[in-house]
Design an enzyme around this catalytic site. Structure first.
Site, PDB file in Angstrom:
ATOM      1  N   SER A  96     116.319  85.292  32.545  1.00 37.79           N
ATOM      2  CA  SER A  96     115.721  84.831  31.287  1.00 37.79           C
ATOM      3  C   SER A  96     114.303  84.329  31.537  1.00 37.79           C
ATOM      4  CB  SER A  96     116.562  83.708  30.683  1.00 37.79           C
ATOM      5  OG  SER A  96     115.817  83.099  29.653  1.00 37.79           O
ATOM      6  N   HIS A 119     115.828  89.061  29.717  1.00 35.04           N
ATOM      7  CA  HIS A 119     116.311  88.323  28.542  1.00 35.04           C
ATOM      8  C   HIS A 119     115.159  87.501  27.970  1.00 35.04           C
ATOM      9  CE1 HIS A 119     119.554  86.454  26.158  1.00 35.04           C
ATOM     10  NE2 HIS A 119     118.925  85.295  26.359  1.00 35.04           N
ATOM     11  N   ASP A 167     114.169  84.780  25.235  1.00 39.75           N
ATOM     12  CA  ASP A 167     114.701  83.747  24.343  1.00 39.75           C
ATOM     13  C   ASP A 167     113.662  83.339  23.323  1.00 39.75           C
ATOM     14  OD1 ASP A 167     117.379  83.082  25.245  1.00 39.75           O
ATOM     15  OD2 ASP A 167     116.419  82.519  27.126  1.00 39.75           O
ATOM     16  N   MET A 181     112.790  80.996  20.234  1.00 38.77           N
ATOM     17  CA  MET A 181     113.221  79.753  19.577  1.00 38.77           C
ATOM     18  C   MET A 181     112.183  79.328  18.546  1.00 38.77           C
ATOM     19  SD  MET A 181     114.365  77.746  22.979  1.00 38.77           S
ATOM     20  CE  MET A 181     115.664  78.394  24.047  1.00 38.77           C
ATOM     21  N   HIS A 191     116.765  87.652  22.271  1.00 36.04           N
ATOM     22  CA  HIS A 191     117.781  86.739  21.731  1.00 36.04           C
ATOM     23  C   HIS A 191     117.097  85.820  20.721  1.00 36.04           C
ATOM     24  CE1 HIS A 191     120.631  83.116  22.769  1.00 36.04           C
ATOM     25  NE2 HIS A 191     120.771  83.542  21.525  1.00 36.04           N
ATOM     26  N   MET A 228     117.003  82.886  18.438  1.00 28.52           N
ATOM     27  CA  MET A 228     117.593  81.609  18.026  1.00 28.52           C
ATOM     28  C   MET A 228     116.700  81.089  16.904  1.00 28.52           C
ATOM     29  SD  MET A 228     118.352  80.324  21.852  1.00 28.52           S
ATOM     30  CE  MET A 228     117.286  81.585  22.499  1.00 28.52           C
ATOM     31  N   MET A 264     127.541  82.056  24.111  1.00 30.63           N
ATOM     32  CA  MET A 264     126.744  80.956  24.660  1.00 30.63           C
ATOM     33  C   MET A 264     127.653  80.037  25.473  1.00 30.63           C
ATOM     34  SD  MET A 264     123.636  81.528  23.833  1.00 30.63           S
ATOM     35  CE  MET A 264     122.993  80.079  24.676  1.00 30.63           C
ATOM     36  N   GLY A 319     118.824  76.175  23.170  1.00 29.07           N
ATOM     37  CA  GLY A 319     117.618  75.377  22.925  1.00 29.07           C
ATOM     38  C   GLY A 319     116.828  75.114  24.189  1.00 29.07           C
ATOM     39  N   PHE A 320     117.539  74.947  25.294  1.00 26.46           N
ATOM     40  CA  PHE A 320     116.857  74.597  26.538  1.00 26.46           C
ATOM     41  C   PHE A 320     117.515  75.276  27.739  1.00 26.46           C
ATOM     42  CE2 PHE A 320     116.366  71.231  23.471  1.00 26.46           C
ATOM     43  CZ  PHE A 320     114.998  70.995  23.496  1.00 26.46           C
ATOM     44  N   GLY A 331     118.368  75.217  31.918  1.00 25.91           N
ATOM     45  CA  GLY A 331     118.731  74.198  32.899  1.00 25.91           C
ATOM     46  C   GLY A 331     119.857  73.268  32.485  1.00 25.91           C
ATOM     47  N   ASP A 343     125.578  83.347  28.472  1.00 29.59           N
ATOM     48  CA  ASP A 343     124.212  82.824  28.471  1.00 29.59           C
ATOM     49  C   ASP A 343     124.214  81.300  28.499  1.00 29.59           C
ATOM     50  OD1 ASP A 343     121.527  82.396  28.130  1.00 29.59           O
ATOM     51  OD2 ASP A 343     121.408  83.259  26.109  1.00 29.59           O
ATOM     52  N   GLY A 368     118.587  81.909  33.756  1.00 21.91           N
ATOM     53  CA  GLY A 368     117.188  81.505  33.840  1.00 21.91           C
ATOM     54  C   GLY A 368     116.904  80.720  35.096  1.00 21.91           C
TER      55      GLY A 368
HETATM   56  C1  DX5 Z   1     119.458  78.799  26.116  1.00 21.46           C
HETATM   57  C2  DX5 Z   1     118.947  80.210  26.257  1.00 21.46           C
HETATM   58  C3  DX5 Z   1     119.245  80.766  27.599  1.00 21.46           C
HETATM   59  C4  DX5 Z   1     118.514  80.074  28.713  1.00 21.46           C
HETATM   60  C5  DX5 Z   1     119.435  79.994  29.892  1.00 21.46           C
HETATM   61  O1  DX5 Z   1     119.077  78.288  24.897  1.00 21.46           O
HETATM   62  O2  DX5 Z   1     119.524  81.056  25.283  1.00 21.46           O
HETATM   63  O3  DX5 Z   1     119.037  82.166  27.654  1.00 21.46           O
HETATM   64  O4  DX5 Z   1     117.347  80.706  29.105  1.00 21.46           O
HETATM   65  O5  DX5 Z   1     118.844  79.233  30.877  1.00 21.46           O
HETATM   66  P1  DX5 Z   1     119.649  78.653  32.112  1.00 21.46           P
HETATM   67  O6  DX5 Z   1     120.140  79.825  32.907  1.00 21.46           O
HETATM   68  O7  DX5 Z   1     118.627  77.850  32.825  1.00 21.46           O
HETATM   69  O8  DX5 Z   1     120.787  77.841  31.561  1.00 21.46           O
HETATM   70 ZN    ZN Z   2     119.364  83.371  25.591  1.00 19.36          ZN
END
Ligand code: DX5
Ligand code: ZN
Length: 233
Positions: free
Chosen positions: A6, A31, A33, A35, A64, A66, A135, A140-141, A143, A173, A195
């Site tokens: 990601s 991927h 993301d 937002m 993706h 969101m 999910m 949203g974030f 890590g 994800d 990610g």
């Molecule tokens: C979360 C995203 C993920 C995110 C995953 O809101 O949709 O795709 O990048 O990141 P890690 O792998 O760091 O949880």
């Molecule tokens: Zn994602």
């Protein structure tokens, strides 16, 4: 098995360089993301960024969304070079026209389910999608910690796929590291979005290879193949 780093976890000052690093890693998908600061409490990047990195890679661009109003973003992302666009099942009545629109743009169709949402909500759409994204964190974030309660949803999605003989892929994800990826693969997932675990490594290629090896060995399909090979010898 598909590994999808990601870009959310990449260095934002170097999108081009990071895309090149992902491209050379052997990962099949990138991927992306998106937002909007409304559907989720964070803002990432838009179609202009996707368009600028598109010529730098032959990877499958997995967008993706969101976003609360994905209908205004489908064409811009399709034009920017998305290969697949995923929208959230939480959008309710908007989902059916969104899936149709993505298909009509000639893109693969994805549907995503948040942790608090019942997987049953995705059931009516399963014959219309290429990709079901489950999910494993609240979006949203990057890590965040993997939510183990999401694993039975993967099993349920895999059971429906078998029973109805449908072709959709099952992705996971959020919080996917080498350990949680194996847990998801055992449950039947075949696309692994990651990610922090992947982009955080200096050697992204080695990390992608390691994840692919682990999830391939853990996937039920491969266990079945091994068992059948044993029976026939
Ligand atoms: C979360 C995203 C993920 C995110 C995953 O809101 O949709 O795709 O990048 O990141 P890690 O792998 O760091 O949880
Ligand atoms: Zn994602």
């Amino acid at each position: 098995m598909i590994i999808a780093p990601s870009l959310l976890a990449a260095d934002y000052g170097r999108f081009a360089k990071e895309t090149g690093r992902a491209d050379r890693s052997g990962a099949e998908w990138l991927h992306l993301d998106i937002m909007d600061g409304h559907f989720v409490p964070n803002i990432s990047f838009g179609p202009a960024v996707v368009k600028s990195i598109r010529p730098l890679s032959r990877m499958f661009f997995d967008v993706h969304l969101m976003c609360s109003k994905p209908e205004i973003l489908l064409e811009p992302f399709a034009r920017a070079g998305a290969d697949q666009i995923t929208v959230h099942v939480e959008l309710g009545d908007a989902v059916t026209p969104l899936l149709w629109k993505i298909r009509s743009l000639g893109k693969q169709v994805g549907l995503c389910v948040n942790p608090p949402t019942a997987i049953g909500l995705a059931q009516p759409y399963l014959d219309q999608i290429d990709h079901l994204l489950i999910m494993t964190v609240n979006p949203g974030f990057g890590g965040q910690e993997f939510i183990h309660e999401a694993v039975p949803k993967i099993q349920q999605a895999a059971a429906w796929r078998r029973e109805r003989n449908l072709p959709y892929r099952i992705g996971v994800d959020g919080g996917i590291n080498f350990k949680t990826a194996v847990e998801c693969a055992r449950a039947g997932a075949d696309v692994f979005v990651s990610g922090t675990t992947l982009f955080g490594q200096r050697n992204l290629k080695a990390a992608v290879e390691k994840m692919r090896k682990l999830v391939t060995a853990a996937h039920p399909r491969n266990h079945m193949a091994t068992a059948m090979a044993k029976v026939s010898t």
